[in-house]
Every structure is written in C-alpha cells, then in structure tokens.
Design an enzyme around this catalytic site. Structure first.
Site, PDB file in Angstrom:
ATOM      1  CG  ASP A 234     -17.581   2.669 -17.990  1.00  0.00           C
ATOM      2  OD1 ASP A 234     -18.726   3.150 -17.903  1.00  0.00           O
ATOM      3  OD2 ASP A 234     -16.599   3.332 -18.387  1.00  0.00           O
TER       4      ASP A 234
ATOM      5  CB  SER B 224     -13.614  10.480 -16.104  1.00  0.00           C
ATOM      6  OG  SER B 224     -14.530   9.971 -15.162  1.00  0.00           O
TER       7      SER B 224
ATOM      8  CG  ASN C  89     -13.449   9.930  -9.098  1.00  0.00           C
ATOM      9  OD1 ASN C  89     -14.061   9.012  -9.608  1.00  0.00           O
ATOM     10  ND2 ASN C  89     -12.816  10.838  -9.806  1.00  0.00           N
TER      11      ASN C  89
ATOM     12  CG  HIS D  85     -16.834   6.995 -17.720  1.00  0.00           C
ATOM     13  ND1 HIS D  85     -16.240   5.847 -17.228  1.00  0.00           N
ATOM     14  CD2 HIS D  85     -16.279   8.030 -17.035  1.00  0.00           C
ATOM     15  CE1 HIS D  85     -15.367   6.180 -16.288  1.00  0.00           C
ATOM     16  NE2 HIS D  85     -15.377   7.497 -16.157  1.00  0.00           N
TER      17      HIS D  85
ATOM     18  N   GLY E 241     -10.298  10.247 -12.778  1.00  0.00           N
ATOM     19  CA  GLY E 241      -9.854   9.796 -11.473  1.00  0.00           C
ATOM     20  C   GLY E 241      -9.664  10.889 -10.450  1.00  0.00           C
TER      21      GLY E 241
END
Length: 238
Positions: A214, A66, A131, A217, A103
């Site tokens: 969040d 991402s 991730n 990001h 993801g």
C-alpha cells in the site's frame, strides 16, 4: 525539522490517493471493533514467559493508529513489541501494551482513552493525528483532541510521563496545511512538557522496500526502524 522525500508529483498523488482510500476504509470499522481488537492486541502483543514478574511492572501504553497496531503484520512485529524486547534485554521493570487501532483519528482516540485509563498507566506513547492529516481535518481540531487526551491522562495519573510521536504528511492538502500539521506536534510537546519523537516514520516514509504494497504501512523491517526512533527518546526516560 525532518521531512518525507518524494520523487515526482505524480508519485506523490498516487501515494496520497492510496493512503486516503485505505485509511478511510479502516475507519468505518474502527469504532465497532475497538473492544475486540484491543483485547486481541493486549493478549498477543508483549507478553512473555515472565508473565508473573511483569504483573508487578510499570505500564507503558502505546496508544495510536495502524502504525502502532502493526497493520498487515503479526502484532509481535509491531514497534511496541520490539520496544518490549529492548526493555527486557535491559532488565527494566516495564510492560508494554499495544493499544493501536487501524483508522483511529484523534477524535476517536479522545473517546477511547477513557476506557483505556481504567488500567494503570505510567508512561504513554501517543501516536495519533496521521489519519486526521490524511483527511485534511482542521489542525485546531486535531490539536484540541490531542490536548484533551493529554489532560485526561495527567488528571487520572499525574505522575505519568508522555512521549508524543510526531507525524508529517505530503503537501497534497497544500503547503500551508502540511507545515501547520507538522508544527502541531512540537508545539504540543513544548506546551505540555512531553518528550517528542520528531518524526515516527523517519527513515521509513517514502522508502518502498520498507513499506508494504500500500506504500503506507511499514514492513517488519520498517517497524524495526520505528522502534529505534521511539527507543532513542524513550530509553533515557526509563
């Protein structure tokens, strides 16, 4: 080695919990939506009115998570599109393709790369592993997947150059794991004669105003810094 800076263990744990939850939710749909998202990214990301000229350009494939896809932003604000702007300004004959997928793990990327290699690749910017680290996956597994991706690219396109984006994680999985995770990127770069971006999120990670709500990001401003981090390594190659 560059490192993230955090203020207080409680903040660290909250951030890590949010990260784990967010990336876990992203992964569930990642595999099913791969084809559609890839097509959308390629159609939206780096094309300009000079389309005819760019058809004969060399290809730079940005392959990652991402962070590459530009989660929460217009794809034109993600660092691959910003790299394209720098390339165009310099009059260089390269077209950048954004192949980021939210993801994505190194294992999923290892499966997806075969499809992407159906198109010519002259330079790969490899941004995978974040991730894996956030989920505490085995370091050896991540390293194996990244090595196999590298091998596949080199086998299909022996002359292709590869830039590896380094990543770091908070020490919530333990200091030993965090250190080993951080080291796997320079180790792979040395082994495979790849250029290394020491830490993709340098100057952005842990800076609230440069990240979305969040806390993970990058904002549009944060993505500009990511682009500079990559460009400093990429420009001499081009």
């Amino acid at each position: 080695m560059l490192q993230l800076r955090f203020k207080g263990s409680q903040v660290l744990m909250l951030v890590f919990s949010a990260v784990f939850s967010l990336f876990s939710s992203c992964t569930g749909q990642g595999a099913a939506d791969t084809s559609d998202e890839m097509k959308q990214n390629q159609n939206k990301s780096t094309k300009s009115p000079m389309e005819t000229k760019k058809n004969s350009n060399k290809t730079i494939l940005c392959f990652g998570t991402s962070l590459t896809a530009g989660y929460g932003l217009d794809v034109k604000e993600a660092f691959p599109a910003l790299i394209q702007e720098k390339i165009d300004a310099a009059g260089l004959p390269y077209t950048v393709i954004n192949a980021g997928l939210s993801g994505e793990t190194s294992a999923a990327g290892n499966s997806r790369i075969d499809w992407l290699l159906k198109q010519p690749v002259d330079l790969l910017i490899l941004e995978l592993g974040a991730n894996d680290g956030l989920r505490g996956l085995p370091i050896l597994e991540t390293k194996k997947n990244l090595q196999e991706i590298t091998d596949k690219v080199r086998k299909k396109y022996p002359e292709a150059k590869i830039v590896l984006a380094g990543m770091q994680i908070p020490p919530s999985m333990g200091a030993k794991y965090a250190d080993e995770f951080k080291s796997l990127f320079p180790d792979l770069a040395r082994k495979n004669d790849m250029k290394l971006v020491p830490f993709l999120l340098q100057g952005v990670g842990g800076v609230p105003k440069l990240n979305q709500e969040d806390g993970i990001h990058p904002t549009a401003e944060g993505q500009k810094i990511l682009a500079e981090n990559v460009w400093s390594v990429l420009k001499p190659i081009l």
